[in-house]
Design a protein around this motif. Structure first.
Motif, PDB file in Angstrom:
ATOM      1  N   ALA A  22      18.703  41.529  88.291  1.00 50.67           N
ATOM      2  CA  ALA A  22      19.247  42.388  87.091  1.00 50.67           C
ATOM      3  C   ALA A  22      20.293  41.482  86.448  1.00 50.67           C
ATOM      4  O   ALA A  22      20.440  41.555  85.290  1.00 50.67           O
ATOM      5  CB  ALA A  22      19.647  43.642  87.601  1.00 50.67           C
ATOM      6  N   ALA A  23      21.140  40.945  87.367  1.00 50.23           N
ATOM      7  CA  ALA A  23      22.225  40.084  86.887  1.00 50.23           C
ATOM      8  C   ALA A  23      21.806  39.016  86.131  1.00 50.23           C
ATOM      9  O   ALA A  23      22.413  38.622  84.964  1.00 50.23           O
ATOM     10  CB  ALA A  23      23.189  39.586  88.077  1.00 50.23           C
ATOM     11  N   ARG A  24      20.911  38.238  86.416  1.00 49.95           N
ATOM     12  CA  ARG A  24      20.132  37.105  85.631  1.00 49.95           C
ATOM     13  C   ARG A  24      19.883  37.317  84.219  1.00 49.95           C
ATOM     14  O   ARG A  24      19.829  36.732  83.354  1.00 49.95           O
ATOM     15  CB  ARG A  24      19.376  36.161  86.755  1.00 49.95           C
ATOM     16  N   VAL A  25      19.073  38.706  84.316  1.00 43.24           N
ATOM     17  CA  VAL A  25      18.398  39.042  83.091  1.00 43.24           C
ATOM     18  C   VAL A  25      19.403  39.284  82.214  1.00 43.24           C
ATOM     19  O   VAL A  25      19.457  38.879  80.840  1.00 43.24           O
ATOM     20  CB  VAL A  25      17.505  40.478  83.298  1.00 43.24           C
ATOM     21  N   LEU A  37      29.874  31.846  74.326  1.00 44.03           N
ATOM     22  CA  LEU A  37      30.586  32.465  75.005  1.00 44.03           C
ATOM     23  C   LEU A  37      31.282  31.825  76.109  1.00 44.03           C
ATOM     24  O   LEU A  37      30.585  30.936  76.999  1.00 44.03           O
ATOM     25  CB  LEU A  37      29.833  33.805  75.555  1.00 44.03           C
ATOM     26  N   ASP A  38      32.625  31.974  76.528  1.00 42.70           N
ATOM     27  CA  ASP A  38      32.966  31.525  77.816  1.00 42.70           C
ATOM     28  C   ASP A  38      32.763  32.490  78.734  1.00 42.70           C
ATOM     29  O   ASP A  38      31.981  33.612  78.678  1.00 42.70           O
ATOM     30  CB  ASP A  38      34.687  31.322  77.655  1.00 42.70           C
ATOM     31  N   VAL A  39      32.955  32.220  80.170  1.00 40.25           N
ATOM     32  CA  VAL A  39      32.657  32.777  81.321  1.00 40.25           C
ATOM     33  C   VAL A  39      33.046  34.246  81.273  1.00 40.25           C
ATOM     34  O   VAL A  39      32.341  35.150  81.665  1.00 40.25           O
ATOM     35  CB  VAL A  39      32.994  32.132  82.411  1.00 40.25           C
ATOM     36  N   GLU A  40      34.445  34.433  80.759  1.00 40.54           N
ATOM     37  CA  GLU A  40      34.960  35.719  80.827  1.00 40.54           C
ATOM     38  C   GLU A  40      34.313  36.724  80.071  1.00 40.54           C
ATOM     39  O   GLU A  40      33.874  37.844  80.189  1.00 40.54           O
ATOM     40  CB  GLU A  40      36.713  35.558  80.519  1.00 40.54           C
ATOM     41  N   ALA A  41      33.852  36.369  78.743  1.00 42.22           N
ATOM     42  CA  ALA A  41      33.088  37.116  77.865  1.00 42.22           C
ATOM     43  C   ALA A  41      31.888  37.507  78.357  1.00 42.22           C
ATOM     44  O   ALA A  41      31.279  38.589  78.301  1.00 42.22           O
ATOM     45  CB  ALA A  41      33.067  36.242  76.489  1.00 42.22           C
ATOM     46  N   GLY A  51      26.966  47.048  85.350  1.00 42.85           N
ATOM     47  CA  GLY A  51      27.607  47.389  86.155  1.00 42.85           C
ATOM     48  C   GLY A  51      28.514  46.262  86.844  1.00 42.85           C
ATOM     49  O   GLY A  51      28.578  45.060  86.279  1.00 42.85           O
ATOM     50  N   HIS A  52      29.273  46.438  87.977  1.00 48.18           N
ATOM     51  CA  HIS A  52      30.224  45.521  88.335  1.00 48.18           C
ATOM     52  C   HIS A  52      29.392  44.138  88.862  1.00 48.18           C
ATOM     53  O   HIS A  52      28.470  44.315  89.638  1.00 48.18           O
ATOM     54  CB  HIS A  52      31.208  45.952  89.657  1.00 48.18           C
ATOM     55  N   ILE A  53      29.995  43.140  88.660  1.00 48.31           N
ATOM     56  CA  ILE A  53      29.402  41.935  89.130  1.00 48.31           C
ATOM     57  C   ILE A  53      30.613  41.091  89.282  1.00 48.31           C
ATOM     58  O   ILE A  53      31.790  40.724  88.333  1.00 48.31           O
ATOM     59  CB  ILE A  53      28.542  41.220  88.238  1.00 48.31           C
ATOM     60  N   SER A  54      30.950  40.136  90.512  1.00 49.18           N
ATOM     61  CA  SER A  54      31.943  39.251  90.598  1.00 49.18           C
ATOM     62  C   SER A  54      31.773  38.064  89.709  1.00 49.18           C
ATOM     63  O   SER A  54      30.831  37.474  89.186  1.00 49.18           O
ATOM     64  CB  SER A  54      32.011  38.623  92.176  1.00 49.18           C
ATOM     65  N   LEU A  55      33.057  37.398  89.271  1.00 43.30           N
ATOM     66  CA  LEU A  55      32.984  36.506  88.616  1.00 43.30           C
ATOM     67  C   LEU A  55      32.102  35.150  89.408  1.00 43.30           C
ATOM     68  O   LEU A  55      31.429  34.261  88.605  1.00 43.30           O
ATOM     69  CB  LEU A  55      34.429  35.898  88.477  1.00 43.30           C
ATOM     70  N   GLN A  56      32.147  35.297  90.631  1.00 42.83           N
ATOM     71  CA  GLN A  56      31.554  34.169  91.424  1.00 42.83           C
ATOM     72  C   GLN A  56      29.867  34.289  91.029  1.00 42.83           C
ATOM     73  O   GLN A  56      29.336  33.314  90.930  1.00 42.83           O
ATOM     74  CB  GLN A  56      32.028  34.229  92.826  1.00 42.83           C
ATOM     75  N   ALA A  57      29.641  35.596  91.112  1.00 47.73           N
ATOM     76  CA  ALA A  57      28.210  35.721  90.901  1.00 47.73           C
ATOM     77  C   ALA A  57      27.686  35.339  89.567  1.00 47.73           C
ATOM     78  O   ALA A  57      26.697  34.680  89.267  1.00 47.73           O
ATOM     79  CB  ALA A  57      27.886  37.123  91.246  1.00 47.73           C
ATOM     80  N   VAL A  58      28.706  35.495  88.564  1.00 49.09           N
ATOM     81  CA  VAL A  58      28.384  35.118  87.044  1.00 49.09           C
ATOM     82  C   VAL A  58      28.282  33.620  87.029  1.00 49.09           C
ATOM     83  O   VAL A  58      27.521  32.724  86.603  1.00 49.09           O
ATOM     84  CB  VAL A  58      29.326  35.511  86.320  1.00 49.09           C
ATOM     85  N   TYR A  59      29.300  32.941  87.761  1.00 55.10           N
ATOM     86  CA  TYR A  59      29.270  31.503  87.979  1.00 55.10           C
ATOM     87  C   TYR A  59      27.782  30.777  88.547  1.00 55.10           C
ATOM     88  O   TYR A  59      27.373  29.828  87.859  1.00 55.10           O
ATOM     89  CB  TYR A  59      30.435  30.719  88.709  1.00 55.10           C
ATOM     90  N   GLU A  60      27.451  31.540  89.523  1.00 52.41           N
ATOM     91  CA  GLU A  60      26.425  31.077  90.404  1.00 52.41           C
ATOM     92  C   GLU A  60      25.046  31.394  89.471  1.00 52.41           C
ATOM     93  O   GLU A  60      24.382  30.208  89.283  1.00 52.41           O
ATOM     94  CB  GLU A  60      25.943  32.014  91.521  1.00 52.41           C
TER      95      GLU A  60
END
Ligand code: ZN
Ligand code: ZN
Length: 145
Positions: A22-25, A37-41, A51-60
């Motif tokens: 779900a996070a990748r989609v 967009l930058d990583v924060e955006a 819903g919640h996802i860690s910044l680390q997971a976003v980077y991955e």
């Protein structure tokens, strides 16, 4: 899937050999709807969707999607890395020195001519990155008034 059907985001991930989460989609949709967009955006767009996802997971996830070439990463010097969904066309970017605005610009002439280096030194080249620096219209107006 027939050729006339647009693949869903999940199918595109699968087609690129990625596990569908779900996070990748959500991340791919966020990047495609956004504009460099930058990583924060991106993280906040993904959180709005799933819903919640860690910044680390976003980077991955960004790393995986960038490696699979579903997402393109640009890194203007002095700016955080920016991500976009427009991939594979070797377009370039205009970056404002003052406010950091980023705008897409197509290749100057024809089809990816920038890939033809004067001397490729034996490299198999698949991408050229050109950044045009200057002032955006807003910033040049602000300076001259
Ligand atoms: Zn500007
Ligand atoms: Zn772009």
């Amino acid at each position: 899937m027939t050729a006339s059907q647009t693949p869903t985001t999940a199918e595109e991930l699968r087609g690129a050999g990625l596990r569908v989460t779900a996070a990748r989609v959500a991340l791919l949709e966020t990047v495609r709807e956004g504009d460099h967009l930058d990583v924060e955006a991106i993280a906040s767009g993904v959180r709005d969707r799933v819903g919640h996802i860690s910044l680390q997971a976003v980077y991955e996830a960004l790393h995986a999607l960038t490696a699979a070439r579903l997402v393109r990463r640009i890194e203007p010097p002095g700016s955080p890395a920016l991500y976009e969904g427009r991939v594979g066309d070797n377009h370039h970017h205009l970056v404002c020195r003052s406010c950091g605005a980023v705008v897409d610009v197509d290749c100057a002439v024809g089809k990816a001519p920038c890939l033809t280096a004067a001397d490729d030194h034996g490299f198999s080249i698949d991408e050229a990155e050109v950044i045009y620096w200057g002032l955006c219209p807003n910033c040049s107006t602000a300076r001259s008034s």
